[in-house]
Design an enzyme around this catalytic site. Structure first.
Site, PDB file in Angstrom:
ATOM      1  N   ARG A 237     -33.226 -19.924 -14.031  1.00 38.68           N
ATOM      2  CA  ARG A 237     -33.419 -21.242 -13.435  1.00 38.68           C
ATOM      3  C   ARG A 237     -33.923 -22.186 -14.515  1.00 38.68           C
ATOM      4  NH1 ARG A 237     -30.697 -19.738  -9.802  1.00 38.68           N
ATOM      5  NH2 ARG A 237     -31.206 -19.634  -7.582  1.00 38.68           N
ATOM      6  N   GLU A 266     -30.354 -30.576 -11.812  1.00 36.73           N
ATOM      7  CA  GLU A 266     -28.908 -30.301 -11.673  1.00 36.73           C
ATOM      8  C   GLU A 266     -28.332 -31.209 -10.604  1.00 36.73           C
ATOM      9  OE1 GLU A 266     -28.367 -26.093 -11.066  1.00 36.73           O
ATOM     10  OE2 GLU A 266     -29.498 -25.598 -12.854  1.00 36.73           O
ATOM     11  N   HIS A 285     -23.981 -24.281 -13.815  1.00 38.18           N
ATOM     12  CA  HIS A 285     -24.549 -23.298 -12.883  1.00 38.18           C
ATOM     13  C   HIS A 285     -23.432 -22.435 -12.256  1.00 38.18           C
ATOM     14  CE1 HIS A 285     -28.299 -22.527 -10.236  1.00 38.18           C
ATOM     15  NE2 HIS A 285     -27.533 -21.444 -10.267  1.00 38.18           N
TER      16      HIS A 285
HETATM   17  P1  NAP Z   1     -34.640  -9.360  -9.602  1.00 37.29           P
HETATM   18  O1  NAP Z   1     -33.878  -8.098  -9.462  1.00 37.29           O
HETATM   19  O2  NAP Z   1     -35.748  -9.640  -8.652  1.00 37.29           O
HETATM   20  O3  NAP Z   1     -35.187  -9.413 -11.101  1.00 37.29           O
HETATM   21  C1  NAP Z   1     -36.106 -10.332 -11.574  1.00 37.29           C
HETATM   22  C2  NAP Z   1     -37.004  -9.641 -12.585  1.00 37.29           C
HETATM   23  O4  NAP Z   1     -37.867 -10.625 -13.154  1.00 37.29           O
HETATM   24  C3  NAP Z   1     -37.873  -8.557 -11.966  1.00 37.29           C
HETATM   25  O5  NAP Z   1     -37.537  -7.348 -12.562  1.00 37.29           O
HETATM   26  C4  NAP Z   1     -39.295  -8.983 -12.310  1.00 37.29           C
HETATM   27  O6  NAP Z   1     -40.028  -7.967 -12.914  1.00 37.29           O
HETATM   28  C5  NAP Z   1     -39.108 -10.008 -13.391  1.00 37.29           C
HETATM   29  N1  NAP Z   1     -40.183 -10.995 -13.342  1.00 37.29           N
HETATM   30  C6  NAP Z   1     -40.519 -11.816 -12.341  1.00 37.29           C
HETATM   31  N2  NAP Z   1     -41.547 -12.595 -12.696  1.00 37.29           N
HETATM   32  C7  NAP Z   1     -41.871 -12.231 -13.957  1.00 37.29           C
HETATM   33  C8  NAP Z   1     -42.851 -12.673 -14.885  1.00 37.29           C
HETATM   34  N3  NAP Z   1     -43.710 -13.638 -14.581  1.00 37.29           N
HETATM   35  N4  NAP Z   1     -42.887 -12.089 -16.099  1.00 37.29           N
HETATM   36  C9  NAP Z   1     -42.035 -11.099 -16.410  1.00 37.29           C
HETATM   37  N5  NAP Z   1     -41.077 -10.650 -15.575  1.00 37.29           N
HETATM   38  C10 NAP Z   1     -41.000 -11.210 -14.370  1.00 37.29           C
HETATM   39  O7  NAP Z   1     -33.672 -10.609  -9.511  1.00 37.29           O
HETATM   40  P2  NAP Z   1     -32.147 -10.725  -9.998  1.00 37.29           P
HETATM   41  O8  NAP Z   1     -31.244 -10.396  -8.864  1.00 37.29           O
HETATM   42  O9  NAP Z   1     -31.976 -10.020 -11.285  1.00 37.29           O
HETATM   43  O10 NAP Z   1     -32.069 -12.320 -10.207  1.00 37.29           O
HETATM   44  C11 NAP Z   1     -32.932 -12.957 -11.131  1.00 37.29           C
HETATM   45  C12 NAP Z   1     -32.832 -14.462 -11.024  1.00 37.29           C
HETATM   46  O11 NAP Z   1     -31.611 -14.885 -11.604  1.00 37.29           O
HETATM   47  C13 NAP Z   1     -32.771 -15.025  -9.591  1.00 37.29           C
HETATM   48  O12 NAP Z   1     -34.055 -15.178  -9.027  1.00 37.29           O
HETATM   49  C14 NAP Z   1     -32.083 -16.352  -9.783  1.00 37.29           C
HETATM   50  O13 NAP Z   1     -33.025 -17.395  -9.957  1.00 37.29           O
HETATM   51  C15 NAP Z   1     -31.296 -16.158 -11.086  1.00 37.29           C
HETATM   52  N6  NAP Z   1     -29.839 -16.211 -10.828  1.00 37.29           N
HETATM   53  C16 NAP Z   1     -29.123 -17.206 -11.393  1.00 37.29           C
HETATM   54  C17 NAP Z   1     -27.756 -17.286 -11.190  1.00 37.29           C
HETATM   55  C18 NAP Z   1     -26.932 -18.368 -11.812  1.00 37.29           C
HETATM   56  O14 NAP Z   1     -26.009 -18.845 -11.162  1.00 37.29           O
HETATM   57  N7  NAP Z   1     -27.179 -18.751 -13.036  1.00 37.29           N
HETATM   58  C19 NAP Z   1     -27.101 -16.330 -10.382  1.00 37.29           C
HETATM   59  C20 NAP Z   1     -27.886 -15.307  -9.820  1.00 37.29           C
HETATM   60  C21 NAP Z   1     -29.255 -15.254 -10.050  1.00 37.29           C
HETATM   61  P3  NAP Z   1     -40.680  -6.719 -12.121  1.00 37.29           P
HETATM   62  O15 NAP Z   1     -39.515  -5.946 -11.594  1.00 37.29           O
HETATM   63  O16 NAP Z   1     -41.405  -6.011 -13.187  1.00 37.29           O
HETATM   64  O17 NAP Z   1     -41.513  -7.331 -11.045  1.00 37.29           O
END
Ligand code: NAP
Length: 325
Positions: A237, A266, A285
């Protein structure tokens, strides 16, 4: 009597048919001023909401006293006032997993495009400026064998690590809340503190959610830890990054390049300084934006919403404390 569902995202014909079978449906075609007025009109009788890219705050939610469930067509839930939804007992669901691989593909597209200067050099050809064999001035840098740094080792981070490790022979380092032994075993990934990762990675990739804790996580101090050859990739994000500090690092060439799919605001302003930099690849995006994945996300959101409205626990419940079994 059928429940009332308000959609603020158009769905495919089969998904629309499923919703129409189960509920009375109001479709808000777009989120322009007219669409937002239609949404406000529909909210007082809505039991369910489904859509994406709309900030659903307490003010808007207060217009919907009967609301039981909100199904987001996204994995990120930073657009929702989760505390308020939970306080109201409204079930919030999202669409994890189905978009993981596609979003990781987008991350790798940005890694390759920035390192090999694909957009800049393709534009040069298109502009008719390819007049002789290119020389060092136009060379890029290798991707294979370089160190891939992943900040946020969740689903998408892991899919990125898989591509880097198996596809490109990249050593993987990562930073997350907690170490991930399974990822370390599968990809030989090594845990690093945030400063160490920033100093050691050739590619610094953000795959974190936007939360109060991660907002502005990467700013001037963090860019200063990266080296002049570092390539910065953001597919999480925009607000996780201080964009002014990023522009400064790119303009001063204290980092090499950036591949950005997400931005503080955005759509990105046409006069953003990022768009005047050759070392930036900016995409609108598109992380999950393929026909197959967007359909899978919509299907997942419809499943979640219909389950919630039928009194069943949705598969991808974001605020489980609301659920009373
Ligand atoms: P996820 O499985 O929940 O993974 C997020 C990871 O970030 C978790 O492993 C978490 O660590 C870590 N995290 C959270 N806060 C943190 C912090 N303060 N410091 C260090 N690590 C931290 O989510 P995901 O499915 O991979 O998606 C991640 C993000 O990608 C979404 O929330 C979304 O905003 C973004 N996204 C963007 C697009 C796009 O179109 N560009 C598409 C899809 C998703 P722990 O496991 O250790 O808690």
């Amino acid at each position: 009597m059928k429940k009332h569902v308000v959609l603020y995202k158009k769905l495919s014909a089969p998904l629309m048919a499923r919703l129409h079978e189960a509920a009375t449906v109001t479709l808000i075609e777009s989120l322009d001023a007219t669409g937002l007025a239609q949404l406000r009109e529909a909210l007082p009788t809505a039991h369910g909401l489904l859509g994406a890219s709309l900030r659903l705050d307490a003010q808007l939610l207060d217009l919907a006293p009967r609301l039981e469930a909100v199904a987001s067509v996204s994995v990120g839930v930073d657009n929702y006032d989760i505390d308020y939804l939970t306080q109201r007992g409204i079930l919030l669901s999202n669409t994890p997993d189905v978009l993981t691989e596609t979003t990781a593909d987008t991350g790798f597209a940005l890694i390759l495009a920035t390192a090999r200067r694909v957009v800049e050099l393709a534009n040069m050809v298109r502009a008719g400026n390819w007049n002789q064999n290119i020389g060092p001035l136009h060379f890029g840098s290798d991707v294979h064998g370089k160190t891939l740094g992943i900040i946020g080792m969740g689903r998408i981070g892991e899919a990125l690590a898989q591509r880097g490790h198996f596809g490109f022979g990249m050593p993987v380092i990562y930073h997350s809340h907690s170490p991930k032994p399974a990822v370390e075993q599968r990809f030989g990934a090594q845990y690093r503190s945030l400063p160490d990762l920033l100093q050691q990675a050739d590619f610094v990739c953000l795959t974190l959610p936007l939360t109060a804790e991660t907002q502005g996580l990467i700013g001037a101090r963090e860019f200063a830890l990266m080296g002049p050859e570092t390539i910065f990739i953001n597919i999480s994000r925009g607000k996780v990054v201080d964009e002014a500090a990023l522009v400064e690092a790119l303009q001063q060439r204290t980092i090499r390049a950036a591949g950005l799919d997400v931005f503080e605001r955005e759509p990105l302003n046409h006069d953003s300084p990022l768009l005047r930099l050759n070392n930036v690849v900016a995409t609108p995006h598109i992380g999950s934006a393929t026909h197959e994945t967007r359909e899978a996300m919509a299907r997942c959101a419809v499943d979640n919403l219909l389950a919630a409205l039928a009194g069943e626990r949705p598969k991808n419940l974001v605020n489980p404390s609301v659920w009373k079994a």
